[in-house]
Design an enzyme around this catalytic site. Structure first.
Site, PDB file in Angstrom:
ATOM      1  N   ARG A   1       0.848  -1.195   0.000  1.00 31.48           N
ATOM      2  CA  ARG A   1       0.000   0.000   0.000  1.00 31.48           C
ATOM      3  C   ARG A   1       0.883   1.245   0.000  1.00 31.48           C
ATOM      4  O   ARG A   1       1.983   1.243   0.532  1.00 31.48           O
ATOM      5  CB  ARG A   1      -0.901   0.023   1.228  1.00 31.48           C
TER       6      ARG A   1
ATOM      7  N   TYR B   1      -1.279  -3.542  -7.033  1.00 33.40           N
ATOM      8  CA  TYR B   1      -1.014  -4.284  -5.795  1.00 33.40           C
ATOM      9  C   TYR B   1      -2.273  -4.317  -4.912  1.00 33.40           C
ATOM     10  O   TYR B   1      -2.926  -3.276  -4.702  1.00 33.40           O
ATOM     11  CB  TYR B   1       0.155  -3.665  -4.996  1.00 33.40           C
TER      12      TYR B   1
ATOM     13  N   LYS C   1      -9.610  -2.551   1.767  1.00 36.17           N
ATOM     14  CA  LYS C   1      -9.314  -1.400   2.601  1.00 36.17           C
ATOM     15  C   LYS C   1     -10.086  -0.152   2.158  1.00 36.17           C
ATOM     16  O   LYS C   1     -10.560   0.621   2.981  1.00 36.17           O
ATOM     17  CB  LYS C   1      -7.800  -1.128   2.620  1.00 36.17           C
TER      18      LYS C   1
ATOM     19  N   HIS D   1     -10.397  -2.561  11.614  1.00 34.47           N
ATOM     20  CA  HIS D   1      -9.313  -3.401  11.094  1.00 34.47           C
ATOM     21  C   HIS D   1      -9.073  -4.536  12.095  1.00 34.47           C
ATOM     22  O   HIS D   1      -8.063  -4.548  12.794  1.00 34.47           O
ATOM     23  CB  HIS D   1      -8.058  -2.533  10.926  1.00 34.47           C
TER      24      HIS D   1
ATOM     25  N   SER E   1      -1.132  -3.572  10.269  1.00 35.96           N
ATOM     26  CA  SER E   1      -0.791  -4.457   9.164  1.00 35.96           C
ATOM     27  C   SER E   1       0.462  -5.267   9.486  1.00 35.96           C
ATOM     28  O   SER E   1       1.435  -4.736  10.015  1.00 35.96           O
ATOM     29  CB  SER E   1      -0.553  -3.637   7.904  1.00 35.96           C
ATOM     30  N   ALA E   2       0.411  -6.552   9.145  1.00 41.31           N
ATOM     31  CA  ALA E   2       1.536  -7.475   9.357  1.00 41.31           C
ATOM     32  C   ALA E   2       1.963  -7.562  10.824  1.00 41.31           C
ATOM     33  O   ALA E   2       3.129  -7.703  11.143  1.00 41.31           O
ATOM     34  CB  ALA E   2       2.717  -7.124   8.457  1.00 41.31           C
ATOM     35  N   CYS E   3       0.978  -7.475  11.739  1.00 41.96           N
ATOM     36  CA  CYS E   3       1.274  -7.607  13.171  1.00 41.96           C
ATOM     37  C   CYS E   3       0.538  -8.775  13.801  1.00 41.96           C
ATOM     38  O   CYS E   3       0.373  -8.840  15.019  1.00 41.96           O
ATOM     39  CB  CYS E   3       0.959  -6.312  13.892  1.00 41.96           C
TER      40      CYS E   3
ATOM     41  N   LYS F   1      -2.765 -10.506  12.802  1.00 40.96           N
ATOM     42  CA  LYS F   1      -4.203 -10.790  12.804  1.00 40.96           C
ATOM     43  C   LYS F   1      -4.506 -12.160  12.202  1.00 40.96           C
ATOM     44  O   LYS F   1      -5.207 -12.966  12.805  1.00 40.96           O
ATOM     45  CB  LYS F   1      -4.974  -9.698  12.041  1.00 40.96           C
TER      46      LYS F   1
ATOM     47  N   ASN G   1      -2.645 -14.673  11.859  1.00 45.16           N
ATOM     48  CA  ASN G   1      -2.102 -15.736  12.711  1.00 45.16           C
ATOM     49  C   ASN G   1      -2.961 -15.979  13.939  1.00 45.16           C
ATOM     50  O   ASN G   1      -3.227 -17.128  14.295  1.00 45.16           O
ATOM     51  CB  ASN G   1      -0.664 -15.405  13.108  1.00 45.16           C
TER      52      ASN G   1
ATOM     53  N   ASP H   1      -9.198  -9.905   9.050  1.00 41.43           N
ATOM     54  CA  ASP H   1      -8.674  -8.560   8.737  1.00 41.43           C
ATOM     55  C   ASP H   1      -9.669  -7.431   9.009  1.00 41.43           C
ATOM     56  O   ASP H   1      -9.265  -6.367   9.441  1.00 41.43           O
ATOM     57  CB  ASP H   1      -8.235  -8.512   7.274  1.00 41.43           C
TER      58      ASP H   1
ATOM     59  N   SER I   1       5.025 -10.281   0.414  1.00 41.73           N
ATOM     60  CA  SER I   1       4.379 -11.183  -0.546  1.00 41.73           C
ATOM     61  C   SER I   1       3.142 -11.789   0.121  1.00 41.73           C
ATOM     62  O   SER I   1       3.087 -11.933   1.347  1.00 41.73           O
ATOM     63  CB  SER I   1       5.350 -12.269  -1.005  1.00 41.73           C
ATOM     64  N   ARG I   2       2.155 -12.151  -0.681  1.00 45.10           N
ATOM     65  CA  ARG I   2       0.833 -12.503  -0.138  1.00 45.10           C
ATOM     66  C   ARG I   2       0.239 -13.710  -0.833  1.00 45.10           C
ATOM     67  O   ARG I   2       0.614 -14.058  -1.953  1.00 45.10           O
ATOM     68  CB  ARG I   2      -0.124 -11.313  -0.351  1.00 45.10           C
TER      69      ARG I   2
ATOM     70  N   ARG J   1       3.233  -4.011  17.747  1.00 43.60           N
ATOM     71  CA  ARG J   1       4.581  -4.549  17.769  1.00 43.60           C
ATOM     72  C   ARG J   1       5.430  -3.585  18.567  1.00 43.60           C
ATOM     73  O   ARG J   1       5.816  -2.531  18.066  1.00 43.60           O
ATOM     74  CB  ARG J   1       5.085  -4.522  16.320  1.00 43.60           C
TER      75      ARG J   1
ATOM     76  N   ASP K   1       0.345 -20.240  21.175  1.00 44.69           N
ATOM     77  CA  ASP K   1       0.398 -19.972  22.612  1.00 44.69           C
ATOM     78  C   ASP K   1      -0.295 -18.667  23.003  1.00 44.69           C
ATOM     79  O   ASP K   1      -0.552 -18.425  24.190  1.00 44.69           O
ATOM     80  CB  ASP K   1       1.857 -19.994  23.090  1.00 44.69           C
TER      81      ASP K   1
END
Ligand code: GTP
Ligand code: SPV
Ligand code: MN
Length: 599
Positions: free
Chosen positions: A72, A200, A209, A229, A251-253, A255, A257, A280, A379-380, A411, A506
């Site tokens: 983005r 992208y 988004k 979000h 983003s990329a923190c 969710k 997972n 998301d 990459s996604r 993070r 965990d």
């Protein structure tokens, strides 16, 4: 030509956009597998897609973006409201008329020699009271195929829309992918999104988004609901009881997972189960029962590939083993399968990296990931929700799920403890407003810099951030049985920079403490920032290398670090500006006073 709808609002708009972009053809997307197969064949012929090993990865394809178009672009994302103050200081703003004039020049003739695809799509279940509809016009087959995974596409959307003008108008053109003329612009007052010169994900899959967060957050404020979000996760207790939490991480923190986590053995043995409702975006409404209800408006996952593996997130891995479009991952040319950093410890001997060049894993350098990795750090995979092994049956419920707890997180290498609980809805909204996180590869720009990211929505609020906070406070008053609000941090590091908490599956241990708090089953220590667990109340049974003392460490509140943060928050509030609600300043002053008193 024949149109699958007589809706004059749709057809007039389509005519105008086609007159401007001048495509050779216009093709309506009906959502059928037959049509998708034809488009895939075209994309394979042009090289837009690469077919992967269909035995190992049935229905899977690889796409590479151009090298300057991998995330983005927040600096080129605009909220175009009539009044600048309505977009606020945290958003980029352009005058709507000026913006349209500027972009009209770029769009004029941009689809010459190309086909314009017309994608009718629904965010959330077609025909449900919470569904909202959109139409995206695009000259990219990649966008069509991704939208068919990420949203509900088809003519039934046009039927549900009928004659109504109530749809989001999205226009996307790759144009010539010129980075210096890349724009992602939103006209929330006109239900309109224009995107140009990118191909992208987050910039061009306009249902995600652009619509489901930026436009939807604006609509939510007007209509009394919230677009956030957030992932949505269901926990089933050994006695069969089900509880749901939502969590907002930048983003990329983490969710995706957390949304797909597998309980650690000790908890699975006790009978705990976890289900994914969304990874998301959550749309939240007050139900007739006075609780907050969440739906996932999406139909698929646009997940981060690197770091996804059999240990960290087996559910995501299995979800993307079929019917998936991979973007900017590494290609193993011996097996015609995909690879990314963190998938396993065996990088392919013969491979092509995300840039499309032959790749030697021996040259990988952690300090220069973008240039030396096989897969791009952002990459996604685009994969269908129905293929997720832990997808919740509640995903299919139009009314969604009742929410017990809202979790914020970021993070943070130091300041934020593993988990803490706010003391009220207002205090919880404040905790959301002061969230901070180290930046990631999901957006263009520096990685690893701490920035304030309120409610993980800094890049996604479609109006003034101060008004957004006011809306949060108002919602609290309107939800008789409001969820409790928490904050987590999986990312505290030791002196060598290693993560202390094992994370991933965990994390359920922390979620269970959170749900115990909601049910009034467990005590806590009050600290200046809120309620913190007693270390022995976090279940660490079966966890190697983690003792009660480690947990104690993870839960410490460093007063000096927090007082430093308070100064940073003050500066951020000043930047957000005049519309920061008074109550947020009251909360900030009270936090500072408690911190000083505790020294
Ligand atoms: P967006 O799709 O960009 O909104 O990202 P997301 O919030 O869904 O993040 P995701 O779950 O894809 O995780 C991003 C990265 O964080 C991956 O590389 C993960 O391996 C890593 N990660 C996720 N959860 C944890 C965790 O609990 N601990 C640690 N150390 N890393 C994690
Ligand atoms: C994010 O960046 O938060 C994503 C990926 O989920 S994108 O769709 O590109 O925004
Ligand atoms: Mn996201």
């Amino acid at each position: 030509m024949n149109h699958p709808t007589n809706n004059a609002f749709v057809l007039d708009w389509l005519n105008d956009m086609a007159a401007m972009t001048q495509p050779d053809n216009i093709v309506w997307i009906d959502g059928s597998e037959e049509q998708a197969a034809g488009l895939r064949a075209q994309a394979l012929a042009s090289g837009e897609l690469i077919q992967l090993n269909q035995e190992k990865l049935p229905g899977c394809y690889l796409h590479r973006t151009v090298q300057n178009d991998v995330a983005r672009v927040e600096g080129r994302t605009f909220i175009c409201t009539t009044k600048k103050e309505d977009a606020g200081n945290i958003n980029n703003w352009m005058d709507p008329a000026e913006c349209k004039a500027k972009l009209t020049k770029l769009y004029t003739g941009s689809m010459k020699g190309r086909t314009m695809y017309v994608i009718p799509y629904s965010m959330s279940i077609v025909g449900s009271p919470f569904a909202k509809y959109g139409i995206e016009l695009t000259d990219s087959i990649y966008v069509v195929l991704n939208m068919e995974i990420m949203t509900r596409v088809g003519y039934n959307v046009l039927d549900a829309l009928g004659d109504s003008p109530d749809f989001i108008k999205g226009l996307h053109s790759k144009a010539n992918l010129d980075e210096s003329n890349r724009y992602i612009v939103h006209f929330p007052e006109e239900n309109t999104i224009w995107s140009i010169n990118s191909n992208y994900g987050g910039n061009v899959l306009l249902g995600k988004k652009c619509f489901a967060l930026r436009i939807a957050s604006y609509l939510g404020r007007k209509e009394g609901w919230m677009a956030e979000h957030m992932l949505i996760l269901g926990v089933t207790y050994p006695d069969g009881q089900k509880k749901y939490v939502t969590a907002a991480f930048p983003s990329a923190c983490g969710k995706t997972n957390l949304a797909m986590l597998i309980p650690p053995k000790a908890l699975a043995d006790k009978g705990y189960k976890v289900e994914c409702v969304g990874d998301d975006i959550a749309w939240l409404r007050v139900g007739e029962d006075g609780r907050l209800w969440a739906v996932n408006p999406e139909n698929g996952f646009f997940g981060v590939a690197p770091g996804t593996n059999e240990h960290s997130n087996p559910n995501a891995l299995h979800t993307c083993m079929k019917d998936t479009i991979f973007t900017n991952v590494c290609l193993n040319t011996d097996t015609n399968t995909v690879w990314w950093e963190g998938l396993d410890k065996n990088p392919p001997e013969h491979a092509i990296n995300w840039k499309g060049e032959p790749w030697d894993y021996r040259k990988y350098d952690k300090a220069d990931k973008v240039n030396t990795s096989g897969a791009h750090p952002n990459s996604r995979f685009t994969a269908k929700a129905v293929n997720c092994p832990c997808l919740s049956p509640a995903y299919y419920r139009p009314e969604g799920v009742p929410v017990d707890a809202i979790i914020f997180g970021g993070r943070r290498a130091k300041t934020a403890p593993l988990v803490y609980q706010s003391t009220s809805w207002q205090n919880g909204a404040f905790v959301g407003s002061i969230m901070a996180s180290e930046t990631t590869a999901a957006a263009a720009g520096a990685v690893g810099v701490v920035r304030r990211d309120p409610m993980a929505m800094r890049p996604f609020v479609g109006y003034n951030m101060g008004d957004y906070w006011a809306h949060w406070l108002e919602m609290g008053v309107r939800i008789p049985h409001a969820p409790k609000i928490f904050h987590v941090n999986w990312f505290r590091t030791d002196d060598e920079g290693n993560f202390i908490w094992p994370g991933f599956g965990d994390n359920l241990r922390v979620v269970l403490w959170i749900l115990d708090r909601c049910a009034g089953r467990v005590g806590a220590d009050i600290t200046p920032i809120g309620y913190v667990p007693k270390a022995e109340d976090i279940d660490i049974e079966g966890l190697d290398g983690i003792t009660v003392d480690t947990v104690k460490d993870l839960l410490t509140v460093d007063t000096d670090a927090w007082l430093e943060d308070v100064e940073n928050i003050k500066a951020f509030y000043a930047q957000v500006g005049e519309r920061v609600p008074e109550a947020m300043y009251d909360e900030l002053a009270a936090l500072e006073a408690r911190l000083r008193a505790s020294k």
